[in-house]
Design an enzyme around this catalytic site. Structure first.
Site, PDB file in Angstrom:
ATOM      1  N   VAL A 455       3.428  25.626   7.524  1.00  0.00           N
ATOM      2  CA  VAL A 455       4.795  25.781   8.038  1.00  0.00           C
ATOM      3  C   VAL A 455       5.260  24.556   8.814  1.00  0.00           C
ATOM      4  O   VAL A 455       4.464  23.742   9.273  1.00  0.00           O
ATOM      5  CB  VAL A 455       4.905  27.035   8.931  1.00  0.00           C
ATOM      6  CG1 VAL A 455       4.580  28.289   8.134  1.00  0.00           C
ATOM      7  CG2 VAL A 455       3.981  26.929  10.144  1.00  0.00           C
ATOM      8  N   GLU A 456       6.581  24.454   8.964  1.00  0.00           N
ATOM      9  CA  GLU A 456       7.242  23.392   9.725  1.00  0.00           C
ATOM     10  C   GLU A 456       6.823  21.996   9.271  1.00  0.00           C
ATOM     11  O   GLU A 456       6.562  21.114  10.081  1.00  0.00           O
ATOM     12  CB  GLU A 456       6.981  23.585  11.224  1.00  0.00           C
ATOM     13  CG  GLU A 456       7.581  24.885  11.748  1.00  0.00           C
ATOM     14  CD  GLU A 456       7.433  25.033  13.241  1.00  0.00           C
ATOM     15  OE1 GLU A 456       7.675  24.042  13.940  1.00  0.00           O
ATOM     16  OE2 GLU A 456       7.073  26.136  13.682  1.00  0.00           O
ATOM     17  N   GLY A 457       6.774  21.820   7.979  1.00  0.00           N
ATOM     18  CA  GLY A 457       6.374  20.539   7.406  1.00  0.00           C
ATOM     19  C   GLY A 457       4.906  20.586   7.040  1.00  0.00           C
ATOM     20  O   GLY A 457       4.040  20.522   7.915  1.00  0.00           O
TER      21      GLY A 457
END
Length: 785
Positions: A455-457
């Protein structure tokens, strides 16, 4: 024959000198112009979005590393993570009570928390930890939020994720900073008391790690009945808390073909605030991320009318989403996700470390086996690195900084270390954490860590593109102005050439300076390492002095290599293998400084020198290996030259000047001993572990409480064998108690049935039905018959 000397009048001589200077200056300007145009031809045009991104966030210690001469003293003088008495009380009382309401196994099976748990989180403002008190929140520091999340992670990763989102990726802080007065007055009290649970809708089917591309999330400015707004179409997925959220911060790509904004606001990345019942908004369907139970799902809508009053910050903030996103992401990536790894590290050292003394094989505690010692020591030093990096990052954010590069380093590096910590814990605890049930204290964390990696990159993208791509442009002391000069329009060329030339020669000077520092520091560090006693680390002052010098050497190596990257021009963004290796080096250097920062603040804990030495040796080896691999594989037309320069600067005497090695077996065994027996060092790791009240069956708590009993029983048994004696009544009681504890704590859960169908009356498993059918056809039904 002697030629008579001709005398040139002074006025004529001055004129000739002036003409010579002008000629040289003209040649120099021509060279500068040619160099500028050549650089401009290979530098791709930076989009408006990229230009905005370059101006977002802050720079600080990350720039110091890019200069080649960072300072530990500066870190210690600037950053000191602390908790207030109110925050400590919340951590000890409110967080513990929430943990007591949560049964991790039940949560994972039912895929939700109980109503009581949801209500408690709302009532005690777990969703408003950072919202200022004036708006009804708790106004806690980043350090407090991080420690709360880490403690929850030692007990229930789903609780960690659920509390993390409103306090990092939710729109609460963005409202405080950018919301209109009306938006603040309406939303902040409702977010603080949990009336509205928030989520942030960014990622879509065609925009994952490049979420800000906002593909498929478009809105167009329109006017309806005299009111200005936007008509939006969006399809979001992977949105944590969306299935239960009362309000969503929605990332949209705004366009204004009719120029209705009239200069008030701009096009591009814009954030809208929509409540759950907003006409046309659909929220509810869930994803099922591996075995996790936290709420995660979709946010969709077609032709949704959004008035300007629902744009976060109002019309003036149209197109301002990048700035909001960067600040939001710095907390989510740099604080919330690493906190989960800290929880994993503390939990593994606490529970698995105890298990290694409780569990015996071949009549010996498995803590005495070399393979177990290696796994525990490496898990312990990774945990220390995560703790140290997280505490420093928390202090940086609490210093009102939003460091995009450091937050990316923290996200990628700490979640990867968290995964390794849990994997090692799984290897050590083996069957006891494979079988699910209330006694399994690690399996759910093991299944959750890959989510944090993604997640988040995604970590692959963050490591191989983002860290160095952003770092070179934002953190290099001269690169940003140089890049901006290459983007100047033709009519500003003369001014741009001057800026470019000034910065270009500064880059060259910067590179030469770090080249010299790399050689001199490299030679000295090699000599210091060769002469260093294996027990030198026991002196705390010498530990700090030695390792700071090694980090200074590696920083110069890294900074010089960063300058060599400019030989690639615009091709750099495609050389992801090189950028990944440099990201590894940068991460190891930053976390090395963080580890020394942590030691300097916490020194005095017996055994801290041992695990700090173990961690620093590993980090220095990681940085050295990354730089070596980069020098072996430097790409581009000038790659051969860059490679030779890099090798000469980083390793002037070849392998002789690559002195860093993995920790010795002796050091590894000592770290493991301290982490698997009662010690002050072990107590430090357990500071943030949830311990249930006595009498409550909680496997982690019982393992930790049983450790000193089992260690003392082993000491007594060893003494009795040496002395060939019988135990006293007191000793016999301790031996019996330890044996009883061992027998209980190595058990795993069993179930009469695992599915609802299997539990129905009269149900026979299909395999057994087949056995009955085959036996029925045989004359002899049983061997015993």
């Amino acid at each position: 024959m002697i030629t008579p000397k001709v005398s040139i009048p002074a006025s004529k001589r001055s004129l000739l000198q002036l003409q010579q200077r002008r000629g040289i200056l003209g040649i120099s300007k021509a060279i500068d112009k040619r160099l500028y145009r050549m650089a401009k031809s290979v530098m791709p045009t930076i989009s408006k979005t990229e230009q905005i991104a370059l101006g977002c966030g802050t720079i600080g210690f990350d720039r110091d590393i890019f200069t080649g001469s960072p300072s530990l003293k500066k870190l210690l003088d600037t950053y000191d993570p602390k908790l207030t008495p109110e925050e400590k009380t919340f951590l000890d009382e409110k967080v513990d009570h929430l943990c007591s309401l949560l049964n991790d196994h039940d949560v994972s099976m039912k895929k939700d928390f109980t109503k009581e748990s949801w209500d408690y989180m709302r009532d005690e403002k777990f969703f408003g930890l950072k919202i200022p008190k004036e708006w009804g929140g708790l106004g806690f520091s980043t350090q407090a939020v991080s420690q709360i999340l880490a403690k929850l992670a030692t007990h229930c990763f789903d609780a960690n994720a659920t509390v993390a989102v409103p306090n990092s990726l939710g729109p609460g802080e963005l409202l405080v900073r950018y919301g209109t007065d009306e938006q603040k007055q309406y939303y902040l009290p409702r977010l603080a008391d949990g009336t509205l649970i928030p989520c942030f809708g960014l990622t879509g089917p065609h925009s994952g790690s490049d979420a800000t591309s906002l593909i498929g999330s478009d809105c167009v400015v329109e006017e309806r009945n005299g009111e200005l707004g936007v008509v939006a179409n969006f399809k979001k997925r992977y949105i944590t808390l969306a299935p239960v959220a009362g309000v969503v911060g929605l990332g949209l790509n705004l366009s204004d073909p009719k120029n209705l904004l009239k200069g008030k606001g701009d096009v591009g990345f814009t954030v809208a605030l929509l409540e759950r019942d907003h006409p046309g908004l659909r929220m509810g369907p869930r994803h099922m991320p591996l075995n996790a139970a936290f709420m995660n799902g979709t946010v969709e809508g077609e032709n949704v009318w959004i008035p300007m009053s629902c744009i976060l910050g109002g019309q003036e903030r149209c197109g301002y989403g990048w700035h909001m996103f960067v600040e939001c992401l710095a907390e989510g990536r740099g604080v919330s996700l690493p906190a989960g790894s800290v929880g994993a590290g503390r939990g593994v050292v606490g529970a698995v470390g105890a298990y290694t003394r409780i569990r015996k094989q071949f009549r010996v505690p498995i803590a005495e086996f070399g393979g177990i010692q290696e796994a525990m020591a490496y898990a312990g030093s990774d945990a220390l690195i995560a703790i140290a990096g997280t505490e420093l990052m928390n202090a940086i954010v609490d210093n009102h900084e939003a460091p995009m590069v450091i937050s990316s380093v923290m996200k990628q590096n700490c979640t990867e270390r968290g995964r390794r910590i849990v994997e090692r814990g799984m290897d050590v605890a083996a069957g006891s954490v494979i079988c699910r049930g209330n006694n399994n204290y690690l399996g759910n964390a093991y299944m959750s860590l890959p989510i944090a990696i993604t997640v988040e990159g995604a970590n692959i993208m963050t490591r191989s593109f983002q860290i160095i791509g952003q770092g070179l442009t934002r953190c290099h002391p001269h690169m940003l102005e140089l890049i901006q000069s290459l983007q100047a329009p033709a009519e500003e060329e003369q001014k741009a050439i001057k800026t470019f030339t000034d910065q270009f020669y500064k880059v060259v000077g910067h590179g030469m300076s770090n080249f010299g520092s790399s050689i001199t520091r490299g030679l000295k560090s090699t000599l210091d390492t060769s002469m260093r006693s294996r027990n030198a680390y026991k002196d705390g002052d010498k530990l700090l002095d030695y390792h700071e010098k090694q980090l200074l050497r590696l920083s110069a190596n890294f900074a010089m290599t960063a300058d060599l990257c400019f030989s690639l021009g615009g091709r750099l963004k495609f050389e992801e293998l090189l950028m990944g290796r440099l990201a590894d080096a940068l991460g190891a250097i930053f976390l090395g400084y963080a580890t020394l920062h942590h030691y300097s603040r916490r020194r005095g804990i017996e055994g801290l020198e041992v695990v700090t030495e173990h961690a620093m040796l590993r980090l220095e080896k990681e940085a050295q290996d990354a730089l070596l691999a980069a020098s072996d594989n430097f790409p581009g037309a000038l790659g051969g030259v860059a490679s030779r320069v890099m090798k000469l600067g980083c390793f002037p005497l070849g392998s002789t000047t690559r002195p860093y090695k993995e920790p010795s077996d002796r050091l590894t065994k000592e770290v493991s001993r301290l982490l698997t027996t009662p010690s002050a060092l072990r107590d430090m790791y357990q500071e943030g572990v949830y311990i249930a009240p006595e009498g409550t069956m909680h496997q982690v708590s019982e393992l930790i409480r049983a450790l000193p009993v089992c260690v003392e029983a082993d000491r007594i048994a060893s003494k009795l064998r040496r002395e060939k004696a019988q135990p006293t009544e007191e000793e016999a009681a301790i031996l019996d108690r330890a044996e009883a504890l061992r027998d209980v704590l190595i058990q795993v859960n069993t179930f009469d049935h695992l599915t609802e169908e299997e539990g129905r009356e009269g149900y026979v498993r299909p395999a057994l039905l087949g056995t009955e059918e085959r036996l029925a056809a045989l004359e002899r039904k049983s061997f015993a018959a």
